[in-house]
Scaffold this motif. Structure first.
Motif, short mmCIF file in Angstrom:
data_model
loop_
_atom_site.label_atom_id
_atom_site.label_comp_id
_atom_site.label_asym_id
_atom_site.label_seq_id
_atom_site.Cartn_x
_atom_site.Cartn_y
_atom_site.Cartn_z
N VAL A 165 0.79 -1.40 0.07
CA VAL A 165 -0.02 -0.02 -0.04
C VAL A 165 0.96 1.17 0.02
N ALA A 166 1.91 1.21 0.82
CA ALA A 166 2.83 2.41 0.95
C ALA A 166 3.39 2.70 -0.50
N CYS A 167 4.08 1.51 -1.20
CA CYS A 167 4.60 1.85 -2.40
C CYS A 167 3.50 2.40 -3.56
N CYS A 168 2.26 1.89 -3.54
CA CYS A 168 1.23 2.37 -4.28
C CYS A 168 0.98 3.62 -4.03
N GLN A 169 0.68 4.15 -2.79
CA GLN A 169 0.61 5.62 -2.80
C GLN A 169 1.76 6.73 -3.39
N ARG A 170 2.95 6.01 -3.10
CA ARG A 170 4.04 6.80 -3.85
C ARG A 170 4.29 6.63 -5.03
N ALA A 171 4.14 5.35 -5.94
CA ALA A 171 4.59 5.16 -7.21
C ALA A 171 3.30 5.45 -8.00
N VAL A 172 1.94 4.89 -7.91
CA VAL A 172 0.90 5.06 -8.81
C VAL A 172 0.77 6.42 -9.18
N PRO A 173 0.67 7.36 -8.06
CA PRO A 173 0.42 8.96 -8.81
C PRO A 173 1.64 9.42 -9.75
N VAL A 174 2.73 8.81 -9.45
CA VAL A 174 4.01 9.16 -10.53
C VAL A 174 3.57 8.55 -11.83
N ALA A 175 3.18 7.27 -11.89
CA ALA A 175 3.01 6.60 -13.10
C ALA A 175 1.77 7.28 -13.94
N LEU A 176 0.85 7.73 -13.10
CA LEU A 176 -0.36 8.39 -13.81
C LEU A 176 0.09 9.62 -14.34
N SER A 177 0.99 10.38 -13.59
CA SER A 177 1.25 11.76 -14.09
C SER A 177 1.88 11.73 -15.64
N MET A 178 2.60 10.59 -15.74
CA MET A 178 3.40 10.27 -17.12
C MET A 178 2.19 10.49 -18.11
N LEU A 179 1.11 10.19 -17.94
CA LEU A 179 0.03 10.33 -18.96
C LEU A 179 -0.55 11.63 -19.29
N GLU A 180 -0.34 12.65 -18.32
CA GLU A 180 -0.81 13.91 -18.69
C GLU A 180 -0.21 14.47 -19.93
N ARG A 181 1.17 14.42 -20.24
CA ARG A 181 2.04 14.95 -21.22
C ARG A 181 1.58 14.12 -22.45
N LEU A 182 1.04 12.77 -22.52
CA LEU A 182 0.91 12.18 -23.54
C LEU A 182 -0.74 12.13 -24.08
N LYS A 183 -1.74 12.80 -23.22
CA LYS A 183 -3.03 12.77 -23.51
C LYS A 183 -3.21 13.22 -25.09
N PRO A 184 -2.77 14.24 -25.66
CA PRO A 184 -3.29 14.57 -27.15
C PRO A 184 -2.66 13.38 -27.79
N ASP A 185 -1.46 13.05 -27.51
CA ASP A 185 -0.75 11.84 -28.50
C ASP A 185 -1.54 10.50 -28.33
N LEU A 186 -2.18 10.39 -27.45
CA LEU A 186 -2.92 9.07 -27.11
C LEU A 186 -4.21 9.36 -27.86
N GLU A 187 -4.95 10.51 -27.96
CA GLU A 187 -5.97 10.90 -28.60
C GLU A 187 -5.80 10.74 -30.04
N THR A 188 -4.68 11.15 -30.53
CA THR A 188 -4.33 11.38 -32.02
C THR A 188 -4.02 9.84 -32.56
N ILE A 189 -3.64 8.90 -31.78
CA ILE A 189 -3.50 7.64 -32.40
C ILE A 189 -4.52 6.76 -32.04
N GLY A 190 -5.63 7.35 -31.63
CA GLY A 190 -7.28 6.44 -31.37
C GLY A 190 -7.06 6.03 -30.07
N ILE A 191 -6.41 6.41 -28.94
CA ILE A 191 -6.67 5.75 -27.58
C ILE A 191 -7.32 6.76 -26.77
N ASP A 192 -8.31 6.60 -26.03
CA ASP A 192 -8.95 7.32 -25.37
C ASP A 192 -8.22 7.40 -23.71
N PRO A 193 -7.67 8.23 -23.30
CA PRO A 193 -7.02 8.54 -21.95
C PRO A 193 -7.72 8.07 -21.03
N VAL A 194 -8.84 8.44 -20.86
CA VAL A 194 -9.90 7.85 -19.79
C VAL A 194 -9.93 6.37 -19.71
#
Ligand SMILES: [Fe+2]
Ligand SMILES: [Fe+2]
Length: 231
Positions: A165-194
């Protein structure tokens, strides 16, 4: 799900530009997975052989996805991908240095692998004809990597639950934040970020339950993560 998907134009300038960043993320992510499994092989000597086999699979995935970019004539934006992966990779190295095998397994085998599974599941229906069979094969391998982590953590559940649980609390938000920068690119290649985040959360909840968390507790862990991500 597939009936709502419109296949993107794999030869358009916008697609190829977005693909240069998404393809780089995949190549760098697979390369880091290779490295993480080699470090895990050293940290868990009893399973060293198995973990080296998993590492080699990741190296193969990286090469296969280099081929997917080359097939489209795309040059992957590797520096961007390295910088986006750096915080998660740093957390893995920190855990490895501290001898925290539980955190290392949570980061690579649960978080990174659930992300890989979710991303490849979402990519599969919109992939070009060259990348599609490669992605389908890779997806099968990622399920094995996820299982390795679950199988190691499950028999030790009582001792490792708090650390997971402690590791999830630290690392999952870090992993999710990578997606922020990639949202428009994901949409362009046909993937819905949500949809991608939804797939990740579903896969991750299954993994938490597979290692011993109750459905209620695993939901609670994920809800807390979602709330903290919004804060
Ligand atoms: Fe992989
Ligand atoms: Fe993997």
């Amino acid at each position: 799900m597939t009936d709502t998907i419109t296949s993107p134009d794999h030869s358009s300038a916008a697609y190829l530009d977005a693909y240069s960043r998404i393809n780089a993320m995949v190549i760098v992510g697979e390369g880091l997975a290779d490295r993480h499994f080699r470090l895990l092989a050293a940290a868990i000597p009893a399973d060293a052989k198995t973990l080296q086999v998993l590492a080699a699979m990741e190296g193969r995935h990286a090469r296969d996805f280099v081929g997917c970019g080359a097939n489209l004539g795309v040059k992957p934006d590797t520096p961007l991908a390295r910088s986006l992966f750096a915080p998660l990779h740093a957390l893995f190295l920190e855990a490895n240095r501290a001898g925290d095998r539980v955190a290392c397994l949570v980061i690579q085998c649960l978080i990174v692998e659930c992300f890989a599974v979710a991303a490849y599941r979402c990519y599969l229906p919109v992939a070009d004809v060259y990348a599609r069979p490669i992605t389908a094969e890779v997806l099968k391998d990622e399920a094995l990597h996820l299982s390795y982590g679950e199988d190691w953590l499950r028999p030790r559940f009582q001792q490792v639950a708090a650390g997971v649980v402690a590791c999830c609390q630290r690392a999952v938000p870090v992993a999710l934040s990578m997606l922020e920068r990639l949202k428009p690119d994901l949409e362009t290649i046909g993937i819905d970020p949500v949809e991608l985040v939804g797939e990740f959360m579903a896969c991750f909840q299954e993994s938490l339950q597979a290692i011993g968390f109750s459905p209620a507790r695993s939901r609670q862990v994920l809800t807390e993560l979602a709330v903290s991500a919004l804060a």
